[in-house]
Write a protein that holds these residues in place. Structure first.
Motif, PDB file in Angstrom:
ATOM      1  N   VAL A  89      12.349  -5.991 -21.543  1.00 46.54           N
ATOM      2  CA  VAL A  89      13.321  -4.942 -21.843  1.00 46.54           C
ATOM      3  C   VAL A  89      12.710  -3.571 -21.553  1.00 46.54           C
ATOM      4  O   VAL A  89      11.514  -3.349 -21.769  1.00 46.54           O
ATOM      5  N   ASP A  90      13.526  -2.664 -21.071  1.00 41.58           N
ATOM      6  CA  ASP A  90      13.058  -1.301 -20.809  1.00 41.58           C
ATOM      7  C   ASP A  90      12.510  -0.679 -22.099  1.00 41.58           C
ATOM      8  O   ASP A  90      13.159  -0.764 -23.152  1.00 41.58           O
ATOM      9  N   PRO A  91      11.329  -0.050 -22.068  1.00 41.07           N
ATOM     10  CA  PRO A  91      10.735   0.529 -23.283  1.00 41.07           C
ATOM     11  C   PRO A  91      11.649   1.503 -24.007  1.00 41.07           C
ATOM     12  O   PRO A  91      11.654   1.560 -25.231  1.00 41.07           O
ATOM     13  N   GLY A  92      12.435   2.267 -23.255  1.00 38.10           N
ATOM     14  CA  GLY A  92      13.347   3.209 -23.900  1.00 38.10           C
ATOM     15  C   GLY A  92      14.386   2.510 -24.745  1.00 38.10           C
ATOM     16  O   GLY A  92      14.705   2.955 -25.858  1.00 38.10           O
ATOM     17  N   GLU A  93      14.938   1.406 -24.247  1.00 36.27           N
ATOM     18  CA  GLU A  93      15.909   0.631 -25.015  1.00 36.27           C
ATOM     19  C   GLU A  93      15.245  -0.055 -26.203  1.00 36.27           C
ATOM     20  O   GLU A  93      15.812  -0.138 -27.291  1.00 36.27           O
ATOM     21  N   ALA A  94      14.020  -0.550 -25.990  1.00 38.69           N
ATOM     22  CA  ALA A  94      13.291  -1.205 -27.078  1.00 38.69           C
ATOM     23  C   ALA A  94      13.015  -0.228 -28.217  1.00 38.69           C
ATOM     24  O   ALA A  94      13.086  -0.584 -29.392  1.00 38.69           O
ATOM     25  N   VAL A  95      12.711   1.013 -27.876  1.00 36.79           N
ATOM     26  CA  VAL A  95      12.459   2.044 -28.883  1.00 36.79           C
ATOM     27  C   VAL A  95      13.709   2.291 -29.722  1.00 36.79           C
ATOM     28  O   VAL A  95      13.644   2.394 -30.955  1.00 36.79           O
ATOM     29  N   LYS A  96      14.863   2.367 -29.075  1.00 39.52           N
ATOM     30  CA  LYS A  96      16.100   2.624 -29.820  1.00 39.52           C
ATOM     31  C   LYS A  96      16.400   1.492 -30.793  1.00 39.52           C
ATOM     32  O   LYS A  96      16.808   1.740 -31.929  1.00 39.52           O
ATOM     33  N   TYR A  97      16.200   0.273 -30.356  1.00 44.08           N
ATOM     34  CA  TYR A  97      16.414  -0.858 -31.249  1.00 44.08           C
ATOM     35  C   TYR A  97      15.430  -0.841 -32.414  1.00 44.08           C
ATOM     36  O   TYR A  97      15.777  -1.143 -33.552  1.00 44.08           O
ATOM     37  N   GLN A  98      14.183  -0.464 -32.125  1.00 49.73           N
ATOM     38  CA  GLN A  98      13.185  -0.442 -33.192  1.00 49.73           C
ATOM     39  C   GLN A  98      13.497   0.633 -34.229  1.00 49.73           C
ATOM     40  O   GLN A  98      13.337   0.414 -35.432  1.00 49.73           O
ATOM     41  N   ILE A  99      13.945   1.787 -33.771  1.00 51.48           N
ATOM     42  CA  ILE A  99      14.337   2.849 -34.702  1.00 51.48           C
ATOM     43  C   ILE A  99      15.493   2.375 -35.586  1.00 51.48           C
ATOM     44  O   ILE A  99      15.494   2.580 -36.807  1.00 51.48           O
ATOM     45  N   LEU A 100      16.484   1.733 -34.963  1.00 45.72           N
ATOM     46  CA  LEU A 100      17.615   1.212 -35.723  1.00 45.72           C
ATOM     47  C   LEU A 100      17.140   0.230 -36.785  1.00 45.72           C
ATOM     48  O   LEU A 100      17.540   0.318 -37.956  1.00 45.72           O
ATOM     49  N   ILE A 101      16.274  -0.706 -36.387  1.00 42.57           N
ATOM     50  CA  ILE A 101      15.800  -1.721 -37.326  1.00 42.57           C
ATOM     51  C   ILE A 101      15.030  -1.081 -38.477  1.00 42.57           C
ATOM     52  O   ILE A 101      15.214  -1.458 -39.644  1.00 42.57           O
ATOM     53  N   MET A 102      14.175  -0.131 -38.192  1.00 42.42           N
ATOM     54  CA  MET A 102      13.381   0.487 -39.258  1.00 42.42           C
ATOM     55  C   MET A 102      14.265   1.244 -40.235  1.00 42.42           C
ATOM     56  O   MET A 102      14.030   1.219 -41.443  1.00 42.42           O
ATOM     57  N   PHE A 103      15.295   1.895 -39.741  1.00 43.04           N
ATOM     58  CA  PHE A 103      16.222   2.588 -40.636  1.00 43.04           C
ATOM     59  C   PHE A 103      16.994   1.586 -41.493  1.00 43.04           C
ATOM     60  O   PHE A 103      17.239   1.821 -42.684  1.00 43.04           O
ATOM     61  N   LEU A 104      17.376   0.463 -40.889  1.00 40.91           N
ATOM     62  CA  LEU A 104      18.066  -0.578 -41.656  1.00 40.91           C
ATOM     63  C   LEU A 104      17.150  -1.159 -42.726  1.00 40.91           C
ATOM     64  O   LEU A 104      17.574  -1.409 -43.860  1.00 40.91           O
ATOM     65  N   LEU A 105      15.896  -1.388 -42.369  1.00 36.46           N
ATOM     66  CA  LEU A 105      14.935  -1.920 -43.339  1.00 36.46           C
ATOM     67  C   LEU A 105      14.729  -0.952 -44.494  1.00 36.46           C
ATOM     68  O   LEU A 105      14.641  -1.358 -45.652  1.00 36.46           O
ATOM     69  N   ALA A 106      14.655   0.337 -44.176  1.00 36.14           N
ATOM     70  CA  ALA A 106      14.477   1.339 -45.229  1.00 36.14           C
ATOM     71  C   ALA A 106      15.680   1.354 -46.166  1.00 36.14           C
ATOM     72  O   ALA A 106      15.534   1.440 -47.392  1.00 36.14           O
TER      73      ALA A 106
END
Length: 269
Positions: free
Chosen positions: A218-235
Motif C-alpha cells: 500500500v502507498d505509504p501516504g494511504e497507510a498513514v491515513k489509515y493509521q491515524i484513523l485507527i489511533m484516534f478510534l483506539l483513543a
C-alpha cells in the motif's frame, strides 16, 4: 505511484523467525529468568490461535452475513472480557469481576466500531466482516488492556488507602468525592498506554497497521491515513471504556450509604 509487489511468506520464513524465540528461551534459562516455559507456551498458543482464526475468517469473509459477523464479534467480546479478569490481581467477587469490565468494553468498542464503519471507512455492506472484525479486534485489544490496568489501579489503591478513604467518608464526604482522587489516578493509568503510543507514532515507532499495509504494497501516504484513523478510534474507545469501567467499579466498591465495601473484592493469588 506503483504499489510494491506483495511478498508471500513461507513456513521456512516463519521457522527462521522462530529461531529468535529459541534464542530468547535460551537466554532465559542461562539467566534463570524462569520464563522459558511461559514463552514457549505463549508462542505455540499464538501460532495455533492465529492459524485457526485465519481459517475462520476465510469462511466469514465468504459469507458476508450480518448474523455470523455479529456472532463472531460477540465471541470476541466475551473472550476479551475474560482476559480483563485474568489480568487483574485484585478483582471483585462473583460475576461483577467479569460484568464490569466486559460491559464497559462492549459498549465502548461497539460504539466506536459502528461509527467508524458508518462514517469513515464505509464498506458496502457496512457490516462486511473483512472490515468490521479486524477493526473490532484492534479496538478490543487496546481497550481490554486499558480497562484491566485502570481497574487494577483503582482496586489496589483503594485497598492500600483504606484508612484515608474511610476518614473522608466519616467527615461527611460522599463516596464519589472520597474516591475521586483514586478515580482520576485509575483513569490516567488506563489511558496512558494509548497516549504514549500516539506520542511515539511516526517518530520513534511505525505502528503495526501502517507497517503491515506498507509491507503489503500500500502507498505509504494511504497507510498513514489509515493509521491515524485507527489511533484516534483506539483513543476514543479506550477513553469510553476506562471511564465506564471505573464509574461502575466505584459504585460496586461502595454502597448507597456511602460506605467503603472492600469485602466485595478479593485477591486472585
Amino acid at each position: 505511484m506503483t504499489s510494491a509487489p506483495y511478498i508471500a511468506l513461507s513456513y521456512v520464513d516463519l521457522a527462521i523467525a522462530s529461531g529468535l524465540l529459541v534464542l530468547a528461551g535460551g537466554l532465559s534459562v542461562i539467566l534463570r529468568l524462569n520464563i522459558a516455559r511461559n514463552l514457549a507456551i505463549a508462542a505455540i498458543r499464538a501460532a495455533v490461535q492465529l492459524t485457526l482464526i485465519g481459517m475462520v475468517l476465510k469462511i466469514l469473509f465468504s459469507l458476508v452475513s450480518p448474523l455470523w459477523t455479529t456472532a463472531a464479534a460477540l465471541v470476541m467480546i466475551l473472550l476479551a472480557g475474560r482476559e480483563i479478569v485474568a489480568r487483574q490481581h485484585h478483582r471483585f467477587t462473583g460475576p461483577w469481576a467479569y460484568v464490569i469490565g466486559t460491559s464497559s468494553m462492549m459498549t465502548a468498542a461497539t460504539i466506536v466500531t459502528t461509527v467508524a464503519l458508518l462514517s469513515a471507512i464505509r464498506p458496502d455492506p457496512w457490516f462486511d466482516p473483512r472490515f468490521a472484525l479486524p477493526l473490532l479486534g484492534m479496538i478490543l485489544g487496546n481497550t481490554l488492556n486499558a480497562i484491566s490496568i485502570a481497574l487494577e489501579r483503582l482496586l489496589s489503591t483503594a485497598l492500600r488507602e483504606k484508612d484515608a478513604i474511610e476518614a473522608r467518608l466519616t467527615l461527611g464526604h460522599s463516596r464519589y468525592l472520597a474516591l475521586s482522587a483514586l478515580v482520576r489516578d485509575a483513569a490516567r493509568a488506563g489511558m496512558m498506554p494509548i497516549v504514549n503510543a500516539m506520542s511515539a507514532a511516526g517518530i520513534i515507532s511505525l505502528p503495526g497497521m501502517m507497517t503491515g499495509q506498507i509491507l503489503a504494497g500500500v502507498d505509504p501516504g494511504e497507510a498513514v491515513k489509515y493509521q491515524i484513523l485507527i489511533m484516534f478510534l483506539l483513543a476514543g474507545s479506550t477513553s469510553l471504556g476506562v471511564l465506564g469501567a471505573v464509574a461502575l467499579a466505584v459504585r460496586r466498591l461502595s454502597d448507597g450509604r456511602h460506605r467503603l465495601r472492600l469485602d466485595r473484592m478479593r485477591s486472585s493469588r
